[in-house]
Enzyme design. Structure first.
Site, PDB file in Angstrom:
ATOM      1  N   LYS A  13      45.102  68.076  59.186  1.00  0.00           N
ATOM      2  CA  LYS A  13      44.366  69.403  58.992  1.00  0.00           C
ATOM      3  C   LYS A  13      44.982  70.332  59.744  1.00  0.00           C
ATOM      4  CE  LYS A  13      40.027  66.746  58.378  1.00  0.00           C
ATOM      5  NZ  LYS A  13      38.712  66.825  58.288  1.00  0.00           N
ATOM      6  N   HIS A  97      40.272  68.162  48.804  1.00  0.00           N
ATOM      7  CA  HIS A  97      39.800  67.806  50.046  1.00  0.00           C
ATOM      8  C   HIS A  97      38.379  68.518  50.088  1.00  0.00           C
ATOM      9  CE1 HIS A  97      38.563  67.506  54.222  1.00  0.00           C
ATOM     10  NE2 HIS A  97      39.261  66.554  54.303  1.00  0.00           N
ATOM     11  N   GLU A 171      34.836  60.775  50.455  1.00  0.00           N
ATOM     12  CA  GLU A 171      34.717  61.285  51.559  1.00  0.00           C
ATOM     13  C   GLU A 171      33.168  62.327  51.490  1.00  0.00           C
ATOM     14  OE1 GLU A 171      38.464  61.889  54.350  1.00  0.00           O
ATOM     15  OE2 GLU A 171      38.154  64.013  53.048  1.00  0.00           O
ATOM     16  N   GLY A 177      33.631  64.709  60.247  1.00  0.00           N
ATOM     17  CA  GLY A 177      33.790  65.438  61.782  1.00  0.00           C
ATOM     18  C   GLY A 177      32.661  65.486  62.458  1.00  0.00           C
ATOM     19  N   SER A 217      34.614  60.423  59.806  1.00  0.00           N
ATOM     20  CA  SER A 217      34.441  59.798  61.041  1.00  0.00           C
ATOM     21  C   SER A 217      34.714  58.490  61.133  1.00  0.00           C
ATOM     22  CB  SER A 217      32.892  59.900  61.393  1.00  0.00           C
ATOM     23  OG  SER A 217      32.595  61.225  61.552  1.00  0.00           O
ATOM     24  N   GLY A 239      40.155  63.552  62.694  1.00  0.00           N
ATOM     25  CA  GLY A 239      40.161  63.621  64.110  1.00  0.00           C
ATOM     26  C   GLY A 239      40.849  62.500  64.713  1.00  0.00           C
TER      27      GLY A 239
HETATM   28  P1  13P Z   1      37.181  63.073  60.331  1.00  0.00           P
HETATM   29  O1  13P Z   1      37.763  61.487  60.460  1.00  0.00           O
HETATM   30  O2  13P Z   1      37.483  63.904  61.352  1.00  0.00           O
HETATM   31  O3  13P Z   1      35.654  62.954  60.174  1.00  0.00           O
HETATM   32  O4  13P Z   1      37.686  63.554  58.979  1.00  0.00           O
HETATM   33  C1  13P Z   1      37.883  62.923  57.778  1.00  0.00           C
HETATM   34  C2  13P Z   1      38.549  63.893  56.945  1.00  0.00           C
HETATM   35  O5  13P Z   1      38.151  64.842  56.508  1.00  0.00           O
HETATM   36  C3  13P Z   1      39.978  63.103  56.583  1.00  0.00           C
HETATM   37  O6  13P Z   1      40.234  63.790  55.470  1.00  0.00           O
END
Ligand code: 13P
Length: 253
Positions: A13, A97, A171, A177, A217, A239
Site C-alpha cells: 500500500k 483493490h 478480499e 485492516g 487480516s 499489514g
Molecule cells: P490487511 O492484511 O492489512 O488486512 O490488508 C489486506 C489487503 O488489503 C491486501 O490487499
C-alpha cells in the site's frame, strides 16, 4: 488435474521509504532462500519499484504494481500506464483493490478496461473483489461477488477467454485492516463460489488453473488453516507484509 502453486503476495500500500523497502525485500529474500513450492510476490509503491527490482536481483520474488491506468500513454496527469510499470520490472499488477474502488471511485467497468490492458501487455492481473459488511449482513455476498466478476472481467467474458495465469483475490472489505479475518469456512464458501463461476463462464480447465487468493487480516497464525481449504490458493497480505518478521512466517506456512 492441474496443480495450483500457492502464492503469497504482499501489498505494501502507501508505506515504506525506498531505504526501508529495500531493507524489507532483503529480509524477505534471506528468509525464503531455502524454501520451494511457493510463489512470493510484493507490490510496493510506484516510487520504490525500480529500487526493489534491483534489490530482488536473482531471488525468486515476483514484482507487482498496485494499480495502473488502462491507456498506454497520453494526457492523464498523475497516472502510470501498464507499459511503464512493465518497463520498471513488474510482471503483475493489482487491479480493483477495494481501497481503489471505495476511496478513488473506481468502478468495475474501469477495472475491466485495466484488466484488458494488462492482458494485452502480458502483465498478470490480480483482480480484487469483495463485499462490505453491510452487504454480507443483508445476505447479498454472492450477488455482489457475481456482479463484480461479471463486470470486472467483461472483456474476458466477451472474448470467451480467461488466461489461466489470471489471479483473483477475494478480499472481504470488512476483514481488511480490521484484524477480523474471515473464518476459513467463510472464505472457502466464497472461493468455491468464485471457482464455480469461472467453471460456468469459461472453457473447461480454466477454473482448475486460476489461483484465488484470500486477503483480509492474514497473519502467521491464521494462514495455515486458510491454506488448508481446497479453493484457497494463497494470500494477499497487507499489514503483516510490511515486516520480514511477520511476512516470512506467512510464506513459510
Ligand atoms: P490487511 O492484511 O492489512 O488486512 O490488508 C489486506 C489487503 O488489503 C491486501 O490487499
Amino acid at each position: 488435474m492441474f496443480e495450483r502453486r500457492p502464492l503469497i503476495a504482499g501489498n505494501w500500500k502507501m508505506n515504506l521509504s525506498i531505504k526501508d523497502a529495500v531493507a524489507l525485500i532483503d529480509g524477505i529474500a534471506a528468509g525464503i532462500n531455502d524454501i520451494e513450492g511457493v510463489d512470493v510476490l510484493v507490490a510496493p509503491p510506484f516510487t520504490t519499484i525500480a529500487s526493489i527490482r534491483k534489490a530482488i536481483g536473482n531471488s525468486k520474488i515476483f514484482l507487482a504494481a498496485q494499480n495502473m491506468h488502462n491507456e498506454m500513454s497520453g494526457a492523464f496527469t498523475g497516472e502510470v500506464s501498464g507499459r511503464m510499470i512493465q518497463e520498471a520490472g513488474c510482471t503483475h499488477v493489482i487491479l480493483g483493490h477495494s481501497e481503489r474502488r471505495a476511496l478513488f471511485h473506481e468502478t468495475s467497468q474501469v477495472i475491466d478496461l485495466k484488466v484488458k490492458a494488462a492482458a494485452v501487455l502480458g502483465l498478470i492481473p490480480i483482480v480484487c473483489i469483495g463485499e462490505t459488511l453491510e452487504e454480507r449482513e443483508s445476505g447479498k455476498t454472492f450477488d455482489v461477488i457475481r456482479q463484480q466478476l461479471d463486470e470486472s472481467l467483461m472483456n474476458f467474458i466477451v472474448d470467451q477467454l480467461m488466461l489461466p495465469s489470471t489471479i483473483l483475490a477475494y478480499e472481504p472489505v470488512w476483514a481488511i485492516g480490521t484484524g477480523k479475518t474471515a473464518t476459513p469456512d467463510q472464505a472457502q464458501e466464497v472461493h468455491g463460489f468464485i471457482r464455480n463461476w469461472i467453471e460456468k463462464t469459461f472453457k473447461t480447465g480454466t477454473a482448475n488453473q486460476v489461483r484465488i487468493l484470500y486477503g483480509g487480516s492474514v497473519k502467521a497464525d491464521n494462514i495455515a488453516e486458510l491454506m488448508a481449504k481446497p479453493d484457497i490458493d494463497g494470500a494477499l497480505v497487507g499489514g503483516a507484509s510490511l515486516k520480514a518478521e511477520s511476512f516470512v512466517p506467512i510464506i513459510r506456512f
